[in-house]
Design a protein around this motif. Structure first.
Motif, mmCIF file in Angstrom:
data_model
loop_
_atom_site.group_PDB
_atom_site.id
_atom_site.type_symbol
_atom_site.label_atom_id
_atom_site.label_comp_id
_atom_site.label_asym_id
_atom_site.label_seq_id
_atom_site.Cartn_x
_atom_site.Cartn_y
_atom_site.Cartn_z
ATOM 1 N N GLY A 96 58.272 -31.393 13.090
ATOM 2 C CA GLY A 96 57.871 -30.213 13.855
ATOM 3 C C GLY A 96 58.620 -28.970 13.400
ATOM 4 O O GLY A 96 58.034 -27.895 13.233
ATOM 5 N N ALA A 108 55.603 -37.784 20.455
ATOM 6 C CA ALA A 108 56.863 -37.867 21.193
ATOM 7 C C ALA A 108 56.627 -38.286 22.640
ATOM 8 O O ALA A 108 57.437 -39.001 23.237
ATOM 9 C CB ALA A 108 57.581 -36.519 21.145
ATOM 10 N N LEU A 142 52.258 -33.877 16.826
ATOM 11 C CA LEU A 142 53.619 -34.425 16.765
ATOM 12 C C LEU A 142 54.250 -34.504 18.150
ATOM 13 O O LEU A 142 54.915 -35.492 18.488
ATOM 14 C CB LEU A 142 54.484 -33.565 15.838
ATOM 15 C CG LEU A 142 54.198 -33.700 14.343
ATOM 16 C CD1 LEU A 142 54.927 -32.606 13.554
ATOM 17 C CD2 LEU A 142 54.626 -35.077 13.837
ATOM 18 N N THR A 143 54.050 -33.480 18.971
ATOM 19 C CA THR A 143 54.621 -33.528 20.325
ATOM 20 C C THR A 143 53.914 -34.587 21.167
ATOM 21 O O THR A 143 54.523 -35.186 22.056
ATOM 22 C CB THR A 143 54.546 -32.154 21.013
ATOM 23 O OG1 THR A 143 53.184 -31.704 21.080
ATOM 24 C CG2 THR A 143 55.369 -31.123 20.257
ATOM 25 N N LEU A 191 55.841 -26.696 20.281
ATOM 26 C CA LEU A 191 57.179 -27.154 19.919
ATOM 27 C C LEU A 191 58.210 -26.699 20.949
ATOM 28 O O LEU A 191 59.158 -27.426 21.262
ATOM 29 C CB LEU A 191 57.549 -26.627 18.529
ATOM 30 C CG LEU A 191 58.749 -27.294 17.851
ATOM 31 C CD1 LEU A 191 58.505 -28.789 17.641
ATOM 32 C CD2 LEU A 191 59.061 -26.624 16.519
ATOM 33 N N SER A 213 50.580 -31.401 25.387
ATOM 34 C CA SER A 213 50.172 -31.565 23.990
ATOM 35 C C SER A 213 48.665 -31.662 23.859
ATOM 36 O O SER A 213 48.067 -31.076 22.950
ATOM 37 C CB SER A 213 50.837 -32.810 23.392
ATOM 38 O OG SER A 213 52.241 -32.694 23.413
ATOM 39 N N GLY A 272 60.216 -39.182 19.061
ATOM 40 C CA GLY A 272 60.728 -37.834 19.289
ATOM 41 C C GLY A 272 61.587 -37.350 18.136
ATOM 42 O O GLY A 272 61.628 -36.153 17.836
ATOM 43 N N THR A 302 59.249 -36.092 15.553
ATOM 44 C CA THR A 302 58.722 -34.805 16.023
ATOM 45 C C THR A 302 59.715 -33.684 15.770
ATOM 46 O O THR A 302 59.344 -32.589 15.338
ATOM 47 C CB THR A 302 58.395 -34.879 17.523
ATOM 48 O OG1 THR A 302 57.421 -35.896 17.739
ATOM 49 C CG2 THR A 302 57.882 -33.547 18.049
#
Length: 375
Positions: A296, A282, A278-279, A219, A359, A289, A292
């Motif tokens: 996130g 993005a 999640l990243t 993150l 990621s 994003g 995220t």
């Protein structure tokens, strides 16, 4: 109001009205970009160097005294910043404010956990810790927004000056909270050696050090550069400013919301996969994003609250601040290294492509970890 409520109120009132324009303020008193960069770097280095020594002081003397000293040091630090008309004045203010940060790290959470444990309420710690961080972020948001209005109406120096009484008020509220009682009875050097040996000989603590960064670093690779990331999606400075402010609110809400012990445990176990996934999204699509940023923040807050419960439970009261400082130093070092690596990578291949690569790397590291039964 019980002592937990006073912790919350103290965090809320810890407002820095100049945080939103600090660098602009330094330029207004004729500091060069080189001097500003030096001060930023010096602050980071000082906090890192002072982490462990101040943690030992908190364990040997008092965690409460360490926290109160941290709050009180901000008063002369802020006043010096207000009076500064040259690099020297800002340098002294930076020294005091860095020392204040170092005295707070590890001591505040250690003090709070000991009080809850003493009252048989240690099971409440993850939720209380999350809400403490939530109130802190709300205070930061109000301070940044309010400081902008104050600076516009009365000038930037007035916003700096008005931060001092809030730091003092925050300290006075915590002064009414019961003191911690656990003390290290050994000498400074022996306490340091014993704490180092405890970390080295405790597989659980070493693993917790690594695990916290496994869930946090993916993150960080996104949020540290999110202004540049979102500027590539929405080329508007105003929009980016609102996204940055929104992120503070999202983080505050995420820390306040609590999924309960079972929910936190599940998210904590799977966060090494959930967060880099999640990243990765993005990196694949700019508009994802936003998803995220929200999910996130929520997943990380739940995972870290559960991590905090296990971490505090694994270390003795009389070494809590020192080992907490070891963790902060370890994490700051890894975060600094990651930001340097990410900056280099994003500069070479672009933020979106670099985020995909990082990621995927974190997903590979986290996949095997998530399959373990416990962290």
């Amino acid at each position: 109001m019980d002592y937990v409520g006073r912790f919350y109120l103290s965090s809320l009132l810890h407002m820095t009205f100049y945080s939103g324009f600090y660098l602009i303020y330094l330029r207004s008193i004729d500091l060069t970009d080189g001097q500003i960069g030096f001060l930023i770097g010096l602050s980071l280095v000082l906090v890192a160097l002072l982490e462990v020594p101040t943690g030992i002081v908190a364990d040997k003397i008092s965690k409460k005294a360490s926290v109160l000293l941290s709050k009180l040091l901000l008063v002369p630090g802020t006043l010096l910043l207000y009076l500064a008309h040259s690099f020297t004045g800002v340098l002294i203010a930076t020294l005091l404010n860095s020392l204040a940060v170092a005295f707070l790290t590890g001591a505040e959470t250690g003090w709070l956990y000991e009080l809850l444990s003493r009252d048989g309420r240690e099971g409440e710690y993850p939720k209380v810790y999350g809400r403490l961080r939530s109130f802190e972020m709300v205070g930061g948001f109000v301070g940044a927004v309010g400081g902008g209005f104050i600076a516009h109406s009365l000038g930037m120096r007035s916003a700096v000056l008005l931060s001092a009484p809030f730091a003092l008020l925050s300290a006075l509220i915590l002064a009414t909270v019961p003191a911690d009682t656990a003390r290290s009875g050994t000498s400074y050097g022996r306490h340091l050696l014993e704490s180092l040996c405890f970390v080295r000989n405790s597989p659980e603590v070493l693993w917790l050090f690594l695990y916290a960064n496994l869930i946090g670093l993916p993150l960080t690779a996104f949020t540290s550069f999110m202004q540049l990331y979102f500027y590539g999606v929405i080329a508007s400075v105003m929009a980016i400013s609102w996204i940055s402010a929104g992120y503070t609110l999202i983080s505050g809400i995420s820390w306040y919301v609590d999924f309960g012990e079972k929910g936190r445990a599940v998210i904590c176990r799977w966060s090494p996969v959930l967060i880099p996934s999640l990243t990765l999204l993005a990196g694949l699509n700019g508009y994802l994003g936003f998803l995220t940023l929200v999910l996130g923040s929520l997943f990380f807050a739940q995972a870290f609250k559960e991590w905090q419960r296990r971490f505090q439970r694994a270390i003795p009261d009389e070494k809590r601040a020192t080992i907490g400082s070891f963790y902060s130093l370890f994490t700051a070092t890894l975060n600094g290294g990651l930001n340097a690596l990410a900056g280099w990578l994003y500069g070479r291949v672009g933020i979106v492509e670099g985020l995909v690569l990082l990621s995927l790397g974190f997903l590979l590291l986290g996949a095997g970890t998530a399959l373990k039964k416990d962290i």
